[in-house]
Motif scaffolding. Structure first.
Motif, PDB file in Angstrom:
ATOM      1  N   ALA A 126      70.313  -1.271  10.165  1.00 58.42           N
ATOM      2  CA  ALA A 126      71.165  -2.086   9.299  1.00 58.42           C
ATOM      3  C   ALA A 126      71.657  -3.307  10.063  1.00 58.42           C
ATOM      4  N   PRO A 127      71.736  -4.455   9.389  1.00 54.37           N
ATOM      5  CA  PRO A 127      72.416  -5.594   9.994  1.00 54.37           C
ATOM      6  C   PRO A 127      73.899  -5.286  10.120  1.00 54.37           C
ATOM      7  N   ASN A 128      74.587  -6.016  10.955  1.00 56.19           N
ATOM      8  CA  ASN A 128      76.016  -5.806  11.161  1.00 56.19           C
ATOM      9  C   ASN A 128      76.821  -5.940   9.869  1.00 56.19           C
ATOM     10  N   ASP A 129      76.357  -6.796   8.954  1.00 59.13           N
ATOM     11  CA  ASP A 129      77.099  -7.033   7.718  1.00 59.13           C
ATOM     12  C   ASP A 129      76.579  -6.218   6.529  1.00 59.13           C
ATOM     13  N   VAL A 137      73.590   5.511   6.788  1.00 58.17           N
ATOM     14  CA  VAL A 137      72.216   6.033   6.878  1.00 58.17           C
ATOM     15  C   VAL A 137      71.505   5.517   8.129  1.00 58.17           C
ATOM     16  N   ALA A 138      71.913   4.354   8.616  1.00 62.63           N
ATOM     17  CA  ALA A 138      71.236   3.700   9.742  1.00 62.63           C
ATOM     18  C   ALA A 138      71.381   4.493  11.035  1.00 62.63           C
ATOM     19  N   LYS A 139      70.295   4.525  11.811  1.00 64.62           N
ATOM     20  CA  LYS A 139      70.339   5.097  13.158  1.00 64.62           C
ATOM     21  C   LYS A 139      70.679   4.028  14.184  1.00 64.62           C
ATOM     22  N   TYR A 140      70.540   2.765  13.781  1.00 63.19           N
ATOM     23  CA  TYR A 140      70.927   1.644  14.635  1.00 63.19           C
ATOM     24  C   TYR A 140      71.539   0.570  13.747  1.00 63.19           C
ATOM     25  N   ILE A 141      72.710   0.090  14.149  1.00 63.53           N
ATOM     26  CA  ILE A 141      73.363  -1.029  13.475  1.00 63.53           C
ATOM     27  C   ILE A 141      73.349  -2.200  14.450  1.00 63.53           C
ATOM     28  N   SER A 142      72.612  -3.240  14.083  1.00 60.92           N
ATOM     29  CA  SER A 142      72.480  -4.407  14.939  1.00 60.92           C
ATOM     30  C   SER A 142      73.816  -5.126  15.070  1.00 60.92           C
ATOM     31  N   GLY A 147      69.868 -12.401   8.203  1.00 61.67           N
ATOM     32  CA  GLY A 147      69.555 -13.822   8.184  1.00 61.67           C
ATOM     33  C   GLY A 147      69.956 -14.557   9.446  1.00 61.67           C
ATOM     34  N   PHE A 148      70.602 -13.864  10.361  1.00 64.69           N
ATOM     35  CA  PHE A 148      71.110 -14.491  11.576  1.00 64.69           C
ATOM     36  C   PHE A 148      70.714 -13.721  12.841  1.00 64.69           C
ATOM     37  N   GLY A 149      69.490 -13.208  12.863  1.00 65.69           N
ATOM     38  CA  GLY A 149      68.972 -12.635  14.095  1.00 65.69           C
ATOM     39  C   GLY A 149      68.708 -11.150  14.110  1.00 65.69           C
ATOM     40  N   VAL A 150      68.980 -10.424  13.027  1.00 69.51           N
ATOM     41  CA  VAL A 150      68.733  -8.978  13.023  1.00 69.51           C
ATOM     42  C   VAL A 150      67.242  -8.682  13.187  1.00 69.51           C
TER      43      VAL A 150
END
Length: 173
Positions: A126-129, A137-142, A147-150
């Motif tokens: 998931a992106p941070n936002d 649900v995400a195993k990693y949250i950037s 739209g800004f680097g994920v």
């Protein structure tokens, strides 16, 4: 060293939602009502580089953008699915065609329509936002927003883990 708690050496494919992942969550509208999405150049560079390194990249979106289809083709992305009513069924068909297994797939999504497909793949991101239901649900949250680097974040970490980032191969367009 990766901040993603997953064996990134397994990854062979990156699947992305469009709005809120490849493009930001705010979409300017043209006078004719068409959405004008903005794209991150560094995300695009990472996508074309991953394609050159042999990774499968796909876009699966409920939205529609001819410009995004053209941008995907320019980057070497062969799988760009728009107006998809069931993202998981679309992914399963892609897996059948390519031979990919779910543990080899990263899917990056940001909102409710991505929940089912994220629960299915090996590494849901998931992106941070992203909305709270997707972050759950995400195993990693950037640390990057959609739209800004994920996109660059997950591709770069994966390719570094596989020894394929900055190896002198395919750096040019």
């Amino acid at each position: 060293m990766s901040s993603i708690a997953y064996d990134l050496k397994k990854i062979k494919a990156f699947i992305f939602d469009m709005d809120g992942v490849i493009s930001g969550t705010v979409v300017p509208m043209a006078p004719d009502g068409e959405a004008q999405r903005t794209l991150n150049i560094k995300d695009g560079y990472a996508m074309q580089y991953a394609v050159k390194q042999g990774f499968t990249i796909a876009i699966i979106s409920g939205g529609l953008s001819q410009a995004m289809k053209e941008r995907a083709a320019y980057l070497g992305i062969q799988h760009c699915f728009m107006r998809v009513p069931n993202k998981l069924e679309c992914l399963k068909q892609l897996m059948e065609e390519t031979g990919l297994r779910k543990e080899e797939i990263i899917y990056v999504g940001d909102d409710i329509p991505d929940r089912e497909i994220m629960a299915f793949v090996g590494l849901p991101v998931a992106p941070n936002d992203a909305v709270p239901e997707i972050k759950a649900v995400a195993k990693y949250i950037s640390h990057k927003n959609g739209g800004f680097g994920v996109v660059r974040d997950v591709i770069e970490q994966t390719l570094k883990a596989q020894g394929k980032w900055a190896n002198g191969q395919g750096w040019g367009w």
